[in-house]
Motif scaffolding. Structure first.
Motif, PDB file in Angstrom:
ATOM      1  N   MET A   1       2.053 -10.672  -4.735  1.00  0.00           N
ATOM      2  CA  MET A   1       1.241 -11.006  -3.574  1.00  0.00           C
ATOM      3  C   MET A   1       0.123 -11.987  -3.970  1.00  0.00           C
ATOM      4  N   GLY A   2      -0.006 -13.077  -3.239  1.00  0.00           N
ATOM      5  CA  GLY A   2      -1.046 -14.055  -3.529  1.00  0.00           C
ATOM      6  C   GLY A   2      -0.602 -15.187  -4.437  1.00  0.00           C
TER       7      GLY A   2
ATOM      8  N   LEU B   1      -7.511   2.607  -0.445  1.00  0.00           N
ATOM      9  CA  LEU B   1      -6.055   2.760  -0.584  1.00  0.00           C
ATOM     10  C   LEU B   1      -5.682   3.965  -1.436  1.00  0.00           C
TER      11      LEU B   1
ATOM     12  N   GLU C   1      -4.666 -12.601   6.678  1.00  0.00           N
ATOM     13  CA  GLU C   1      -4.642 -12.880   5.236  1.00  0.00           C
ATOM     14  C   GLU C   1      -5.316 -14.233   4.934  1.00  0.00           C
TER      15      GLU C   1
ATOM     16  N   MET D   1       3.002 -19.539  -0.314  1.00  0.00           N
ATOM     17  CA  MET D   1       2.212 -18.449  -0.873  1.00  0.00           C
ATOM     18  C   MET D   1       2.951 -17.149  -0.636  1.00  0.00           C
TER      19      MET D   1
ATOM     20  N   TYR E   1      -7.963 -11.922  -0.741  1.00  0.00           N
ATOM     21  CA  TYR E   1      -7.294 -10.855   0.014  1.00  0.00           C
ATOM     22  C   TYR E   1      -6.418 -10.004  -0.893  1.00  0.00           C
ATOM     23  N   HIS E   2      -5.717 -10.669  -1.798  1.00  0.00           N
ATOM     24  CA  HIS E   2      -4.752  -9.943  -2.624  1.00  0.00           C
ATOM     25  C   HIS E   2      -5.455  -9.096  -3.679  1.00  0.00           C
TER      26      HIS E   2
ATOM     27  N   ALA F   1       0.835  -1.207   0.000  1.00  0.00           N
ATOM     28  CA  ALA F   1       0.000   0.000   0.000  1.00  0.00           C
ATOM     29  C   ALA F   1       0.872   1.260   0.000  1.00  0.00           C
TER      30      ALA F   1
ATOM     31  N   ILE G   1      -6.783  -5.919  -2.058  1.00  0.00           N
ATOM     32  CA  ILE G   1      -5.799  -4.848  -1.953  1.00  0.00           C
ATOM     33  C   ILE G   1      -5.379  -4.313  -3.320  1.00  0.00           C
ATOM     34  N   SER G   2      -4.970  -5.218  -4.220  1.00  0.00           N
ATOM     35  CA  SER G   2      -4.366  -4.712  -5.452  1.00  0.00           C
ATOM     36  C   SER G   2      -5.396  -4.327  -6.507  1.00  0.00           C
TER      37      SER G   2
ATOM     38  N   ARG H   1       3.111 -13.640   0.463  1.00  0.00           N
ATOM     39  CA  ARG H   1       2.273 -12.886   1.387  1.00  0.00           C
ATOM     40  C   ARG H   1       2.452 -11.376   1.215  1.00  0.00           C
ATOM     41  N   PHE H   2       1.471 -10.671   1.747  1.00  0.00           N
ATOM     42  CA  PHE H   2       1.506  -9.208   1.825  1.00  0.00           C
ATOM     43  C   PHE H   2       2.840  -8.754   2.411  1.00  0.00           C
TER      44      PHE H   2
END
Lengths: 154, 154, 154, 154
Positions: free
Chosen positions: D84-85, C129, C47, D21, C58-59, B30, C62-63, D23-24
């Motif tokens: 991510m992910g 965000l 997560e 995986m 989750y990803h 972020a 955010i993205s 992760r953030f």
């Protein structure tokens, strides 16, 4: 690695340096620097070099100009351990300046004795953070490297 | 949290402060500080306070004297985001000095406006690193805190 | 913390749990988990809860959807140390479900004895965000929490 | 790197693999894995290989037997970004088994397509954690590597 080390020596007159203390959070259960943490420290050195050495806003480069500086290759040698509380020096020299990439020699050493703790030869590429593809090194960055006297002679 | 904040204000005359730049490696996808990283930064502040503010070798405390400073409780408030490249100040005040523990108020703020980014009230205990049990705060540390003028009046 | 712990007990039937091994890289020179690393582990649990417990990507949240889940407040108690190699369980319960925020109770415990290593009560907010301002908890996330049986009764 | 890659191919039948995986907390403000974090992930893979692949208690090796496994040299190539992910696979092969050191080929790849994200050739040494000097690879570790079928033929 003889040539890489020779090169590091040769460019040391034009080495960008910063002091760093080894912190508790840099160390592992063996009480010495956890080696990935050297790369975090050296990433900070690249950040300082771009911002302070070259006078280019590193954070604007990434968040506004959307230019990234990912590493595509590195060779690292770890010679001696660094312990919590050690006051080390970090150094950066430019070994090669290409059109879309450059090779940096980064090292961590003990400032009084000059003892080398670790050294990395690292190829970084300038990329678009939209496409993650290589782009030309921005003109202001190239000009700043050339005028800094840090670029190797052709 | 009104009382904790009042306390932080009250002790601000005796706040140990250090500047810190928010780095690329402190930030998450972020583009802002990944909150666990604030605790890493503030752990570094405690390290600097012990070493430079109190004049006690933090690293010898841990590796030779085998005294740890683990956190047993913390309350943190995150008020405003910090972004990559921000130049912030970190501050530490002693809210309570007990026999085997102390309460610190740690905060991250913008140095010009004073804008609070986050604040933590943290109880740390002095422990034996052999047994991980609480021990008395070492005499030299207690004496240094008292003579620093940072300890709250009884 | 009596009420928070009572709550944690009360909601334990609806606790989302995942096993985790304490790794070398989680530990500090004292050989125990470096406390900020607990928050990294528990961020991973949130997560997993969102992705696997609630079935929400989750990803992508955010993205693509540009919704963040920053922490605005936390209270953590550290009760017992975790050492390298320990096989622990991480647990998450929903203590409060608001319109733009929720309170989670997250904990790390030893799975056989149930010994509590640490516990956090954490308020997370759903934000844009783009603006970093609070927004309503997305409908699909709210619906998934309600249908999971994890939301506390009003 | 042609030979190293050939080697990686050749030893892939005897590659120790684990899923991971992204992760953030592995990712940077560019939304991709922060490269030092690959080394943290791969350090975890070495941990799993020693514990699960070789059946040797990695944590007892360090904390009780006081044997460390520091890296003395590495060469890494980063070929494609991980986001991510992403569900990636981590792989470890033994390229060389010496008396006090071994060379590992570690890589991160996309499990379905086989796309290589990054690869490291890493020399690790067995050391005494008292002296930080190299010692013979412990007998049980050598025997386990030999009987695992992962050691290269002489």
């Amino acid at each position: 690695m003889a040539s890489a080390e020779g090169q590091a020596q040769a460019t040391s007159a034009a080495e960008f340096q910063r002091p760093r203390m080894i912190r508790f959070s840099d160390c592992d259960p063996a009480g010495i620097v956890f080696y990935p943490q050297y790369f975090v420290m050296l990433n900070g050195l690249v950040e300082d070099w771009v911002s302070e050495g070259l006078g280019i806003d590193y954070h604007a480069l990434i968040s506004e100009r959307r230019i990234g500086l990912p590493t595509v290759r590195l060779e690292a040698d770890f010679r001696a351990v660094s312990r919590m509380g050690d006051h080390v020096s970090l150094g950066l020299a430019v070994e090669r300046l290409g059109s879309r990439s450059m090779t940096l020699v980064l090292r961590c050493f003990e400032p009084d004795s000059g003892e080398l703790r670790m050294q990395v030869k690292q190829v970084i590429v300038t990329t678009s953070l939209e496409s993650h593809r290589a782009v030309e090194i921005p003109h202001d960055m190239r000009a700043a490297i050339l005028s800094s006297g840090m670029a190797p002679r052709a």
